[in-house]
Scaffold this motif. Structure first.
Motif, PDB file in Angstrom:
ATOM      1  N   MET A 118       0.825  -1.212   0.000  1.00 43.28           N
ATOM      2  CA  MET A 118       0.000   0.000   0.000  1.00 43.28           C
ATOM      3  C   MET A 118       0.858   1.262   0.000  1.00 43.28           C
ATOM      4  O   MET A 118       0.476   2.276  -0.577  1.00 43.28           O
ATOM      5  CB  MET A 118      -0.930  -0.002   1.211  1.00 43.28           C
ATOM      6  N   PHE A 119       2.035   1.196   0.641  1.00 42.36           N
ATOM      7  CA  PHE A 119       2.922   2.359   0.712  1.00 42.36           C
ATOM      8  C   PHE A 119       3.937   2.392  -0.433  1.00 42.36           C
ATOM      9  O   PHE A 119       4.851   3.214  -0.429  1.00 42.36           O
ATOM     10  CB  PHE A 119       3.660   2.384   2.048  1.00 42.36           C
ATOM     11  N   GLY A 120       3.801   1.484  -1.391  1.00 40.46           N
ATOM     12  CA  GLY A 120       4.669   1.498  -2.563  1.00 40.46           C
ATOM     13  C   GLY A 120       6.038   0.898  -2.358  1.00 40.46           C
ATOM     14  O   GLY A 120       6.909   1.031  -3.219  1.00 40.46           O
ATOM     15  N   GLU A 121       6.260   0.217  -1.235  1.00 51.38           N
ATOM     16  CA  GLU A 121       7.558  -0.409  -0.978  1.00 51.38           C
ATOM     17  C   GLU A 121       7.662  -1.794  -1.597  1.00 51.38           C
ATOM     18  O   GLU A 121       8.741  -2.389  -1.621  1.00 51.38           O
ATOM     19  CB  GLU A 121       7.794  -0.500   0.530  1.00 51.38           C
ATOM     20  N   ALA A 122       6.546  -2.349  -2.067  1.00 48.36           N
ATOM     21  CA  ALA A 122       6.536  -3.657  -2.717  1.00 48.36           C
ATOM     22  C   ALA A 122       5.482  -3.633  -3.826  1.00 48.36           C
ATOM     23  O   ALA A 122       4.512  -2.863  -3.765  1.00 48.36           O
ATOM     24  CB  ALA A 122       6.240  -4.766  -1.722  1.00 48.36           C
ATOM     25  N   LYS A 123       5.676  -4.455  -4.837  1.00 50.62           N
ATOM     26  CA  LYS A 123       4.746  -4.484  -5.969  1.00 50.62           C
ATOM     27  C   LYS A 123       3.481  -5.261  -5.647  1.00 50.62           C
ATOM     28  O   LYS A 123       2.383  -4.877  -6.041  1.00 50.62           O
ATOM     29  CB  LYS A 123       5.433  -5.086  -7.188  1.00 50.62           C
ATOM     30  N   LYS A 124       3.613  -6.393  -4.953  1.00 56.72           N
ATOM     31  CA  LYS A 124       2.453  -7.211  -4.617  1.00 56.72           C
ATOM     32  C   LYS A 124       2.780  -8.081  -3.412  1.00 56.72           C
ATOM     33  O   LYS A 124       3.946  -8.198  -3.014  1.00 56.72           O
ATOM     34  CB  LYS A 124       2.028  -8.065  -5.806  1.00 56.72           C
ATOM     35  N   VAL A 125       1.740  -8.700  -2.863  1.00 51.87           N
ATOM     36  CA  VAL A 125       1.900  -9.629  -1.742  1.00 51.87           C
ATOM     37  C   VAL A 125       1.629 -11.027  -2.265  1.00 51.87           C
ATOM     38  O   VAL A 125       0.591 -11.278  -2.888  1.00 51.87           O
ATOM     39  CB  VAL A 125       0.934  -9.295  -0.584  1.00 51.87           C
ATOM     40  N   TYR A 126       2.567 -11.934  -2.030  1.00 47.23           N
ATOM     41  CA  TYR A 126       2.445 -13.288  -2.552  1.00 47.23           C
ATOM     42  C   TYR A 126       1.807 -14.208  -1.517  1.00 47.23           C
ATOM     43  O   TYR A 126       2.045 -14.082  -0.313  1.00 47.23           O
ATOM     44  CB  TYR A 126       3.821 -13.842  -2.931  1.00 47.23           C
ATOM     45  N   PHE A 127       1.001 -15.133  -2.011  1.00 47.47           N
ATOM     46  CA  PHE A 127       0.479 -16.182  -1.162  1.00 47.47           C
ATOM     47  C   PHE A 127       1.575 -17.226  -0.946  1.00 47.47           C
ATOM     48  O   PHE A 127       2.409 -17.448  -1.823  1.00 47.47           O
ATOM     49  CB  PHE A 127      -0.740 -16.852  -1.812  1.00 47.47           C
ATOM     50  N   LYS A 128       1.558 -17.851   0.217  1.00 51.03           N
ATOM     51  CA  LYS A 128       2.562 -18.861   0.535  1.00 51.03           C
ATOM     52  C   LYS A 128       2.111 -20.214  -0.004  1.00 51.03           C
ATOM     53  O   LYS A 128       1.003 -20.682   0.301  1.00 51.03           O
ATOM     54  CB  LYS A 128       2.789 -18.932   2.052  1.00 51.03           C
ATOM     55  N   ARG A 129       2.991 -20.848  -0.780  1.00 48.56           N
ATOM     56  CA  ARG A 129       2.690 -22.163  -1.324  1.00 48.56           C
ATOM     57  C   ARG A 129       2.926 -23.247  -0.272  1.00 48.56           C
ATOM     58  O   ARG A 129       3.458 -22.980   0.807  1.00 48.56           O
ATOM     59  CB  ARG A 129       3.561 -22.427  -2.561  1.00 48.56           C
ATOM     60  N   TYR A 130       2.537 -24.447  -0.613  1.00 49.01           N
ATOM     61  CA  TYR A 130       2.675 -25.568   0.315  1.00 49.01           C
ATOM     62  C   TYR A 130       4.145 -25.742   0.709  1.00 49.01           C
ATOM     63  O   TYR A 130       5.022 -25.829  -0.155  1.00 49.01           O
ATOM     64  CB  TYR A 130       2.162 -26.855  -0.341  1.00 49.01           C
ATOM     65  N   GLY A 131       4.403 -25.787   2.021  1.00 50.43           N
ATOM     66  CA  GLY A 131       5.759 -25.970   2.523  1.00 50.43           C
ATOM     67  C   GLY A 131       6.559 -24.701   2.683  1.00 50.43           C
ATOM     68  O   GLY A 131       7.712 -24.747   3.098  1.00 50.43           O
ATOM     69  N   GLU A 132       5.970 -23.535   2.373  1.00 50.99           N
ATOM     70  CA  GLU A 132       6.715 -22.274   2.439  1.00 50.99           C
ATOM     71  C   GLU A 132       6.601 -21.572   3.793  1.00 50.99           C
ATOM     72  O   GLU A 132       7.291 -20.589   4.021  1.00 50.99           O
ATOM     73  CB  GLU A 132       6.253 -21.320   1.337  1.00 50.99           C
ATOM     74  N   MET A 133       5.725 -22.041   4.674  1.00 58.80           N
ATOM     75  CA  MET A 133       5.632 -21.443   6.000  1.00 58.80           C
ATOM     76  C   MET A 133       6.798 -21.956   6.845  1.00 58.80           C
ATOM     77  O   MET A 133       6.913 -23.149   7.114  1.00 58.80           O
ATOM     78  CB  MET A 133       4.299 -21.807   6.658  1.00 58.80           C
ATOM     79  N   GLU A 134       7.686 -21.044   7.257  1.00 60.03           N
ATOM     80  CA  GLU A 134       8.924 -21.443   7.924  1.00 60.03           C
ATOM     81  C   GLU A 134       8.925 -21.184   9.426  1.00 60.03           C
ATOM     82  O   GLU A 134       9.780 -21.715  10.129  1.00 60.03           O
ATOM     83  CB  GLU A 134      10.113 -20.712   7.284  1.00 60.03           C
ATOM     84  N   SER A 135       8.001 -20.382   9.929  1.00 53.59           N
ATOM     85  CA  SER A 135       8.024 -20.086  11.370  1.00 53.59           C
ATOM     86  C   SER A 135       6.637 -19.737  11.879  1.00 53.59           C
ATOM     87  O   SER A 135       5.793 -19.208  11.132  1.00 53.59           O
ATOM     88  CB  SER A 135       8.991 -18.935  11.670  1.00 53.59           C
ATOM     89  N   VAL A 136       6.414 -20.056  13.141  1.00 50.68           N
ATOM     90  CA  VAL A 136       5.193 -19.703  13.858  1.00 50.68           C
ATOM     91  C   VAL A 136       5.628 -19.161  15.215  1.00 50.68           C
ATOM     92  O   VAL A 136       6.514 -19.731  15.856  1.00 50.68           O
ATOM     93  CB  VAL A 136       4.268 -20.928  14.050  1.00 50.68           C
ATOM     94  N   GLU A 137       5.025 -18.073  15.657  1.00 50.06           N
ATOM     95  CA  GLU A 137       5.462 -17.472  16.917  1.00 50.06           C
ATOM     96  C   GLU A 137       4.279 -16.969  17.728  1.00 50.06           C
ATOM     97  O   GLU A 137       3.170 -16.795  17.204  1.00 50.06           O
ATOM     98  CB  GLU A 137       6.438 -16.324  16.665  1.00 50.06           C
ATOM     99  N   GLY A 138       4.530 -16.761  19.021  1.00 53.69           N
ATOM    100  CA  GLY A 138       3.511 -16.229  19.907  1.00 53.69           C
ATOM    101  C   GLY A 138       3.766 -14.769  20.234  1.00 53.69           C
ATOM    102  O   GLY A 138       4.630 -14.121  19.645  1.00 53.69           O
ATOM    103  N   LYS A 139       3.006 -14.249  21.201  1.00 48.78           N
ATOM    104  CA  LYS A 139       3.146 -12.850  21.604  1.00 48.78           C
ATOM    105  C   LYS A 139       3.854 -12.697  22.945  1.00 48.78           C
ATOM    106  O   LYS A 139       4.474 -11.680  23.206  1.00 48.78           O
ATOM    107  CB  LYS A 139       1.770 -12.184  21.677  1.00 48.78           C
TER     108      LYS A 139
END
Length: 476
Positions: A118-139
């Motif tokens: 939205m701020f023009g720092e990236a062209k688009k947001v990509y969806f994550k394909r199968y196996g591309e999620m590398e981390s999960v974290e809490g608060k």
């Protein structure tokens, strides 16, 4: 105010059933992330079609225009908390596997990525394909993903971490307060290996060298001229000229061979996916078929890149320690590394009439990662209450400046030496010398010429000693 923090990574001692559960939860997290990105796209397109957005878009840039955009973001649900509200029913659906805090973190990650677009720092947001999620974290370390008594606990899972007895750094770090925990997975030698990344409060324990001494931060000014593959540094006592990430495994040919094998295998098992001219047939919508041989080659390909990544990180950490030992007031030029990665837009011909290649420094920057070195240096300076002084390249022009006659001369990249009436100085080292002699750490637009005259004789002595040493070294 947020307190300083650092990361301690410990390997998890998982059993096979725990690997299966973690793999399932990572896949659920991926789907949650993609659902958030999809919802943000819907809301963003709806906002773009509104008359208020079209009217605000035509206004001049300023505070009034920004205020209208902020109100529109709230109105159409393009805020972090609105995405958290969107995730509430989804969290109830997957509450046996994903806690609410981990789900909200997924929404936050999706929103931060979308915010860049939205701020023009990236062209688009990509969806994550199968196996591309590398981390999960809490608060926090109170609920959800927690680390208690050397055990990682999360929704019925209780996994011990591996801490070696001789790892003094880990034992010292574990005495600090745990802010929150991140579970990271790495594809290692054909399978996923899970790690617990503990975000700890404070600064990391002081490391020791081979002689049992703590890492010391030097005193004085340091100028750093960083390039695409080399780094030059100059301080009041010494100079340095080194190759970035010298221990990176040069396996480009091996990677190319694996890529060719993968392509042949994919074409053999998916003949309908390709046109007669060899291009991909976009009209064929069936799923790709991958042979066991292809999967094996793909694992080898990922392993080569992983090794390069780890060696490169270790080399940068070592080099940043060496730069810190030279001084505590460090000046460096800002470099547009992202721009140097892109292909040239101009179509030019050489003297023989042949077209010049449009490739620039993409592969070199990928292997050497100069920006990573600056990130490591900046992080370690913050631990010591210092900052990295980033000089304005367009105003200072260290590579063009001559402090003897106070002039600027453009030079081609192939010209590596400066000749000052018979005094030959290596170009990168001279640029580092000029950066060392900035006016002060507040005025980063001007070189102190008088200071250059005072320190040049000692710099030239150190420079000549280093050059003679490098010439005797058989390594390039």
């Amino acid at each position: 105010m947020s307190t300083p923090s650092y990361v301690l990574t410990l390997r998890l001692k998982t059993e096979s059933f725990q690997d299966d559960i973690l793999d399932k939860r990572f896949e659920i997290s991926r789907k949650i992330y993609n659902a958030c990105v999809n919802e943000l796209y819907k809301r963003y397109r709806t906002m773009q079609q509104s008359k208020s957005y079209q009217k605000a878009k035509k206004m001049k840039k300023g505070k009034e225009r920004n205020a209208i955009f902020s109100k529109l973001n709230v109105q159409f649900g393009l805020t972090e908390y609105s995405i958290h509200a969107f995730l509430t029913p989804m969290s109830q659906r997957f509450k046996q596997n994903i806690d609410s805090q981990a789900g909200q973190k997924m929404g936050t990650r999706a929103f931060q990525a979308f915010k860049k677009m939205m701020f023009g720092e990236a062209k688009k947001v990509y969806f994550k394909r199968y196996g591309e999620m590398e981390s999960v974290e809490g608060k926090s370390n109170k609920t959800g993903i927690r680390f208690v008594n050397d055990l990682l606990t999360w929704k019925g899972l209780s996994i011990p971490v591996i801490v070696r007895k001789q790892d003094a750094y880990a034992h010292l770090a574990l005495q600090d307060k745990v802010k929150y925990v991140r579970i990271k997975r790495v594809f290692l030698k054909g399978k996923y290996v899970y790690y617990a990344q503990l975000i700890l409060e404070g600064i990391p324990p002081q490391s020791y060298n081979s002689e049992g001494l703590k890492q010391q931060v030097g005193i004085g000014r340091v100028g750093i001229d960083i390039g695409t593959s080399t780094v030059a540094a100059s301080s009041e006592k010494q100079v340095m000229l080194k190759i970035l990430a010298p221990n990176v495994v040069h396996c480009e040919k091996a990677i190319q061979r694996i890529q060719r094998k993968m392509d042949r295998s994919k074409r053999a098992t998916n003949p309908l996916k390709y046109n007669d001219d060899g291009t991909i047939n976009r009209s064929h919508r069936e799923r790709w078929v991958y042979s066991n041989r292809y999967v094996e080659l793909r694992n080898q390909y990922r392993e080569l890149h992983r090794k390069n990544r780890m060696v490169r990180k270790q080399d940068h950490e070592t080099l940043s320690n060496q730069l810190l030992s030279m001084g505590d007031t460090i000046f460096v030029e800002t470099m547009p590394f992202k721009g140097l990665q892109k292909r040239s837009k101009k179509t030019e011909k050489n003297k023989k009439g042949r077209f010049k290649k449009k490739k620039r420094f993409g592969r070199t920057l990928s292997n050497r990662a100069p920006s990573m070195l600056l990130s490591c240096l900046e992080r370690k300076l913050k631990y010591n209450g210092l900052k990295l002084n980033k000089v304005n390249t367009t105003k200072v022009k260290a590579s063009q400046y001559n402090h003897f006659d106070d002039t600027y001369t453009k030079k081609s990249l192939s010209k590596r030496w400066n000749d000052f009436d018979g005094i030959k100085v290596q170009r990168d080292l001279y640029s580092a010398f000029l950066l060392m002699n900035m006016v002060n750490d507040k005025d980063l637009d001007k070189i102190d010429r008088d200071l250059c005259f005072k320190t040049f004789d000692l710099f030239l002595k150190n420079h000549d000693a280093l050059i003679s040493k490098l010439k005797k070294n058989p390594i390039r």
